[in-house]
Design a protein around this motif. Structure first.
Motif, mmCIF file in Angstrom:
data_model
loop_
_atom_site.group_PDB
_atom_site.id
_atom_site.type_symbol
_atom_site.label_atom_id
_atom_site.label_comp_id
_atom_site.label_asym_id
_atom_site.label_seq_id
_atom_site.Cartn_x
_atom_site.Cartn_y
_atom_site.Cartn_z
ATOM 1 N N SER A 176 41.676 41.151 43.289
ATOM 2 C CA SER A 176 42.352 41.351 42.006
ATOM 3 C C SER A 176 41.626 42.348 41.107
ATOM 4 O O SER A 176 42.172 42.797 40.093
ATOM 5 N N ALA A 180 46.810 44.484 43.386
ATOM 6 C CA ALA A 180 47.659 43.321 43.117
ATOM 7 C C ALA A 180 48.015 42.627 44.432
ATOM 8 O O ALA A 180 49.011 41.906 44.530
ATOM 9 N N ARG A 182 48.141 39.940 47.179
ATOM 10 C CA ARG A 182 48.140 38.484 47.046
ATOM 11 C C ARG A 182 47.689 37.815 48.344
ATOM 12 O O ARG A 182 47.926 38.334 49.430
ATOM 13 N N ASN A 240 49.572 33.263 44.110
ATOM 14 C CA ASN A 240 48.377 33.951 44.580
ATOM 15 C C ASN A 240 47.209 32.982 44.608
ATOM 16 O O ASN A 240 46.974 32.243 43.640
#
Length: 273
Positions: A176, A180, A182, A240
């Motif tokens: 992160s 982005a 996940r 996430n």
């Protein structure tokens, strides 16, 4: 364009062994949704045994126990396909060649090997593929639902799978910082797969767990694949670092009346004279 919006997207699926594999169900579901699937199998021998199943599909060989092979896989797939929209880690191994043993008798080398293949390989694979993952890619690993249950016949693989789930959370946090991407797990209950057939006493555990489900019907592999494909899609963008449990209620149905009655029968018979 379907609800999952997977048309034209590219995914790497690791761990197909045969038609019963969770990885295979995920891969074919992705393909049904219009995605391109790249396959990674553990050895040349496995590539040969899956040749009919994976005919005309892109298949690479990677033994995740060898970090150099992981790096080469990332380089080769990246060179051939460019940016990926996600990957699936459906890999696990435990050495039961000496038969099942109590947990405290687990050999160091067996535990470390199982951890390297079943859990830490995800870290190495994710790191190697980081340059080839899209900014919003999704990584999904297949774990188990019973992480806090001391299933005797699953032995040391339960803590190893717990390490996998923990690694997912730390990868989500780590990535992160500049992406982005996940990371999530699908945590299914007992399944009928070739891998599970090698677990001592698995059939009895499977039948018992089926009785604990609310619907009195065990999970099927397609249900696991459906959940994994959802997590791979942008429709699960709010998830996430999480584990999605799929067990048809098994884990919260300990005091099912039918199961309690069946469990007490031996005691009732023992009291007769």
């Amino acid at each position: 364009m379907g609800f999952l919006n997977l048309e034209g997207k590219k995914f790497l699926v690791m761990g197909v062994a045969n038609r019963k594999s969770v990885a295979w169900f995920i891969a074919k579901t992705l393909e049904e949704e219009g995605a391109t699937v790249i396959y990674s199998v553990r050895s040349e021998a496995r590539k040969e045994t899956t040749a009919k199943l994976l005919k005309d599909k892109p298949v690479y060989v990677c033994d995740v126990e060898n970090k150099e092979e992981v790096l080469k896989l990332a380089e080769d797939v990246g060179s051939d396909f460019g940016t990926l929209d996600g990957l699936v880690h459906s890999i696990a191994f435990a050495n039961y060649s000496e038969g099942f043993k109590p947990f405290h008798e687990t050999k160091r080398e067996d535990f470390l090997q199982a951890t390297a293949i079943s859990a830490f390989s995800l870290v190495e694979v994710s790191n190697a593929f980081k340059p080839y993952l899209s900014k919003t890619a999704s990584v999904v690993a297949i774990s188990i639902s019973s992480l806090t249950i001391t299933a005797e016949n699953y032995g040391y693989m339960s803590p190893v799978k717990a390490a996998l789930d923990s690694s997912i959370r730390f990868l989500a946090k780590s990535f992160s910082k500049d992406t982005a991407v996940r990371f999530n797990t699908v945590n299914p209950g007992t399944l009928k797969t070739s891998a599970s057939a090698g677990i001592p006493g698995y059939l009895e555990s499977y039948l018992f767990s089926e009785k604990l489900t609310f619907r009195k019907q065990a999970l099927n592999t397609q249900e696991v694949a459906n959940a994994a494909v959802f997590l791979l899609s942008d429709r699960s963008s709010g998830m996430n670092g999480t584990g999605l449990t799929l067990d048809a209620g098994m884990g919260i149905n300990y005091f099912d009346a039918e199961v309690v009655k069946l469990a007490m029968r031996p005691e009732e018979k023992g009291g007769e004279s």
